[in-house]
Motif scaffolding. Structure first.
Motif, PDB file in Angstrom:
ATOM      1  N   UNK A   1       0.826  -1.215   0.000  1.00 16.84           N
ATOM      2  CA  UNK A   1       0.000   0.000   0.000  1.00 16.84           C
ATOM      3  C   UNK A   1       0.855   1.257   0.000  1.00 16.84           C
ATOM      4  N   UNK A   2       0.529   2.237  -0.854  1.00 17.25           N
ATOM      5  CA  UNK A   2       1.234   3.521  -0.808  1.00 17.25           C
ATOM      6  C   UNK A   2       0.795   4.314   0.422  1.00 17.25           C
ATOM      7  N   UNK A   3       1.542   5.359   0.731  1.00 19.39           N
ATOM      8  CA  UNK A   3       1.230   6.159   1.907  1.00 19.39           C
ATOM      9  C   UNK A   3       1.561   7.619   1.625  1.00 19.39           C
ATOM     10  N   UNK A   4       0.646   8.494   1.945  1.00 15.75           N
ATOM     11  CA  UNK A   4       0.880   9.932   1.866  1.00 15.75           C
ATOM     12  C   UNK A   4       1.045  10.456   3.281  1.00 15.75           C
ATOM     13  N   UNK A   5       2.185  11.080   3.548  1.00 15.88           N
ATOM     14  CA  UNK A   5       2.508  11.556   4.889  1.00 15.88           C
ATOM     15  C   UNK A   5       2.461  13.085   4.891  1.00 15.88           C
ATOM     16  N   UNK A   6       1.664  13.615   5.799  1.00 15.86           N
ATOM     17  CA  UNK A   6       1.478  15.058   5.920  1.00 15.86           C
ATOM     18  C   UNK A   6       2.301  15.583   7.090  1.00 15.86           C
ATOM     19  N   UNK A   7       3.134  16.580   6.832  1.00 18.01           N
ATOM     20  CA  UNK A   7       3.978  17.177   7.862  1.00 18.01           C
ATOM     21  C   UNK A   7       3.449  18.563   8.223  1.00 18.01           C
ATOM     22  N   UNK A   8       3.585  18.911   9.495  1.00 16.14           N
ATOM     23  CA  UNK A   8       3.229  20.259   9.928  1.00 16.14           C
ATOM     24  C   UNK A   8       4.251  20.763  10.937  1.00 16.14           C
ATOM     25  N   UNK A   9       4.422  22.075  10.971  1.00 20.25           N
ATOM     26  CA  UNK A   9       5.317  22.734  11.930  1.00 20.25           C
ATOM     27  C   UNK A   9       4.517  23.784  12.678  1.00 20.25           C
ATOM     28  N   UNK A  10       4.617  23.772  13.996  1.00 26.03           N
ATOM     29  CA  UNK A  10       3.887  24.731  14.833  1.00 26.03           C
ATOM     30  C   UNK A  10       4.850  25.508  15.716  1.00 26.03           C
ATOM     31  N   UNK A  11       4.621  26.810  15.799  1.00 24.58           N
ATOM     32  CA  UNK A  11       5.336  27.670  16.733  1.00 24.58           C
ATOM     33  C   UNK A  11       4.316  28.514  17.488  1.00 24.58           C
ATOM     34  N   UNK A  12       4.481  28.596  18.801  1.00 23.81           N
ATOM     35  CA  UNK A  12       3.574  29.368  19.659  1.00 23.81           C
ATOM     36  C   UNK A  12       2.116  28.967  19.459  1.00 23.81           C
ATOM     37  N   UNK A  13       1.895  27.667  19.218  1.00 27.31           N
ATOM     38  CA  UNK A  13       0.538  27.162  19.074  1.00 27.31           C
ATOM     39  C   UNK A  13      -0.092  27.374  17.722  1.00 27.31           C
ATOM     40  N   UNK A  14       0.639  27.891  16.759  1.00 24.43           N
ATOM     41  CA  UNK A  14       0.090  28.162  15.426  1.00 24.43           C
ATOM     42  C   UNK A  14       0.876  27.376  14.370  1.00 24.43           C
ATOM     43  N   UNK A  15       0.153  26.812  13.397  1.00 24.35           N
ATOM     44  CA  UNK A  15       0.820  26.126  12.293  1.00 24.35           C
ATOM     45  C   UNK A  15       1.464  27.156  11.387  1.00 24.35           C
ATOM     46  N   UNK A  16       2.765  26.971  11.153  1.00 23.35           N
ATOM     47  CA  UNK A  16       3.502  27.934  10.334  1.00 23.35           C
ATOM     48  C   UNK A  16       3.982  27.335   9.020  1.00 23.35           C
ATOM     49  N   UNK A  17       3.942  26.011   8.894  1.00 22.41           N
ATOM     50  CA  UNK A  17       4.386  25.366   7.649  1.00 22.41           C
ATOM     51  C   UNK A  17       3.771  23.980   7.559  1.00 22.41           C
ATOM     52  N   UNK A  18       3.627  23.512   6.328  1.00 25.79           N
ATOM     53  CA  UNK A  18       3.136  22.153   6.097  1.00 25.79           C
ATOM     54  C   UNK A  18       3.761  21.610   4.822  1.00 25.79           C
ATOM     55  N   UNK A  19       3.756  20.304   4.691  1.00 30.79           N
ATOM     56  CA  UNK A  19       4.304  19.668   3.498  1.00 30.79           C
ATOM     57  C   UNK A  19       3.812  18.237   3.417  1.00 30.79           C
ATOM     58  N   UNK A  20       4.001  17.614   2.278  1.00 27.44           N
ATOM     59  CA  UNK A  20       3.509  16.262   2.090  1.00 27.44           C
ATOM     60  C   UNK A  20       4.510  15.435   1.293  1.00 27.44           C
ATOM     61  N   UNK A  21       4.654  14.173   1.687  1.00 30.31           N
ATOM     62  CA  UNK A  21       5.491  13.214   0.974  1.00 30.31           C
ATOM     63  C   UNK A  21       4.643  12.035   0.530  1.00 30.31           C
ATOM     64  N   UNK A  22       4.786  11.648  -0.716  1.00 31.91           N
ATOM     65  CA  UNK A  22       4.157  10.417  -1.197  1.00 31.91           C
ATOM     66  C   UNK A  22       5.193   9.316  -1.137  1.00 31.91           C
ATOM     67  N   UNK A  23       4.826   8.175  -0.523  1.00 24.67           N
ATOM     68  CA  UNK A  23       5.739   7.049  -0.403  1.00 24.67           C
ATOM     69  C   UNK A  23       5.143   5.845  -1.137  1.00 24.67           C
ATOM     70  N   UNK A  24       5.819   5.411  -2.180  1.00 21.53           N
ATOM     71  CA  UNK A  24       5.366   4.251  -2.945  1.00 21.53           C
ATOM     72  C   UNK A  24       5.583   2.984  -2.123  1.00 21.53           C
ATOM     73  N   UNK A  25       4.756   1.963  -2.299  1.00 18.99           N
ATOM     74  CA  UNK A  25       4.904   0.737  -1.504  1.00 18.99           C
ATOM     75  C   UNK A  25       6.187   0.001  -1.832  1.00 18.99           C
ATOM     76  N   UNK A  26       6.585  -0.871  -0.922  1.00 21.32           N
ATOM     77  CA  UNK A  26       7.806  -1.651  -1.102  1.00 21.32           C
ATOM     78  C   UNK A  26       7.729  -2.526  -2.349  1.00 21.32           C
TER      79      UNK A  26
END
Length: 433
Positions: free
Chosen positions: A131-156
């Protein structure tokens, strides 16, 4: 000549990978202000390394990084906190976290430290192999989201194909060792890369002990994705239970070896065996007892002697219908006959983790095997400092790590990367010019 060719090939792969990583990083970085994630990748495969950094952060303010993924098996997440230096940038590969499931800098720590639902072996394979997987990243400073990003990972399994190996396949070779097999019986699984290579290359027979993430489904796909054909041969009946006698016979292995050697893409003079945990001694036995047809061996986290499965004498192997002699597992290493590893004709790779809690004597067994083997060119003996038992699961898979102490988990993940680098390098080095 072969060693120089293999080195040049690996160098070319490294250069191409580095260029690809730079291009992908440049695309991910983009332009404009504000905080953002930057990913340096060598590909989208789930075991491919990733360098993660966040730029444009507020200096002096801690940042909380989170990775989340959702699949049919459930939700997965990981979390780490970093202090932001005056540059406003954090690089996970060079900066220690202030709070995380790993104590040292780690470029991909947020990936292998993902935690989620408890899964059976079948569910683990469905999730991480197929199964493939999409991973969502977030960065928070002082309780607020300041950045986000996503990686697609193909299955083994991406870039590979598999099919059952039937008794009829082995019978058709005319090998007498296959005469006792039922034509419709499933003997093993053939896994190859797509498209199928046209040149001869080393092949691997995986003796599948079904040891969690080190099972044949994980191992075979990792090797096949690197371009080497694999046949998986189960060592035990389901769940590792051996009802009275061994499930694997020498004749079955011999028949599989004959059939596998006959495949157009397989170099019959460069066939390796691979075993881990309880199956490692089986792989070593076959390599030591058939050096004319088996070129080399990979074995990890197990004994270097053919031990019985219990003190009562339950065997591991049968030959001509009779159990082969095996050692009482309660005997000391010094009182047990180590397999004649000096007979193996090609490269031997043995590996162990120094913090193996499942088999605390793993490195003692490896050392005993190294002493019997002697100094042979091309061998590798890996004593992986601080690593646990499960070192042969492919890297970056969050399997078998969450229950370990953070330092042990990180050392085990590092050991996995090192072990697999050696395995693939030895296979590449065995290709003929």
């Amino acid at each position: 000549m072969t060693g120089r060719w293999a080195l040049r090939r690996l160098l070319r792969v490294a250069v191409v990978g580095a260029v690809a990583a730079l291009l992908l990083s440049a695309c991910a970085t983009g332009s404009g202000g504000g905080a953002r994630f930057v990913f340096s990748r060598f590909g989208d495969g789930i075991t491919e390394p990733v360098g993660i950094q966040v730029v444009g952060l507020e200096p002096g303010e801690p940042v909380v990084l989170t990775a989340r993924a959702h699949s049919s098996a459930g939700s997965w997440s990981s979390r780490a906190v970093y202090a932001v230096p005056p540059t406003g940038s954090i690089r996970l590969w060079s900066q220690e976290p202030t709070a995380a499931p790993y104590p040292r800098p780690d470029s991909s720590g947020l990936l292998w430290s993902l935690t989620g639902p408890s899964l059976s072996q079948q569910q683990l394979e469905a999730q991480w192999v197929y199964s493939p997987l999409d991973i969502r990243f977030s960065a928070e400073q002082a309780g607020h989201q300041v950045a986000s990003g996503e990686l697609h990972r193909a299955p083994l399994s991406a870039g590979t194909i598999s099919r059952d190996v039937l008794g009829s396949d082995l019978i058709d070779t005319g090998d007498p060792a296959a005469s006792g097999l039922a034509p419709t019986a499933t003997v093993g699984t053939l896994v190859d890369s797509v498209p199928t290579p046209v040149d001869l290359r080393p092949g691997v027979i995986v003796i599948d002990g079904d040891d969690g993430g080190a099972s044949g489904a994980f191992v075979s796909r990792r090797i096949a994705s690197a371009g080497f054909p694999v046949v998986v041969l189960p060592a035990f009946v389901p769940a590792g239970r051996i009802p009275g006698s061994a499930a694997l016979s020498v004749e079955t292995f011999d028949a599989v070896l004959t059939w596998f050697s006959s495949l157009p893409v397989v170099d019959e003079g460069r066939i390796f065996v691979y075993g881990t945990g309880r199956a490692s001694s089986l792989a070593l036995w076959f390599a030591a007892n058939d050096p004319d047809r088996v070129h080399g061996a990979f074995a990890a986290s197990g004994a270097t002697a053919l031990q019985c499965t219990s003190s009562a004498g339950s065997p591991l192997l049968i030959q001509h219908g009779r159990a082969l002699p095996c050692a009482n597992p309660e005997r000391t290493i010094a009182g047990t006959d180590i397999l004649p590893l000096q007979r193996i004709s090609g490269p031997l790779v043995l590996a162990c983790g120094t913090d193996d809690r499942l088999l605390p004597t793993a490195c003692d067994w490896t050392r005993a095997g190294e002493q019997v083997r002697g100094d042979e060119p091309g061998d590798a003996f890996l004593y992986l400092d601080g690593a646990g038992h499960d070192i042969t699961t492919p890297p970056l898979l969050p399997i078998g790590l969450s229950d370990l102490a953070p330092a042990t988990a990180q050392a085990t993940e590092g050991a996995r990367a090192q072990f697999w680098q050696v395995v693939i390098a030895k296979l590449a080095g065995a290709m003929r010019p």
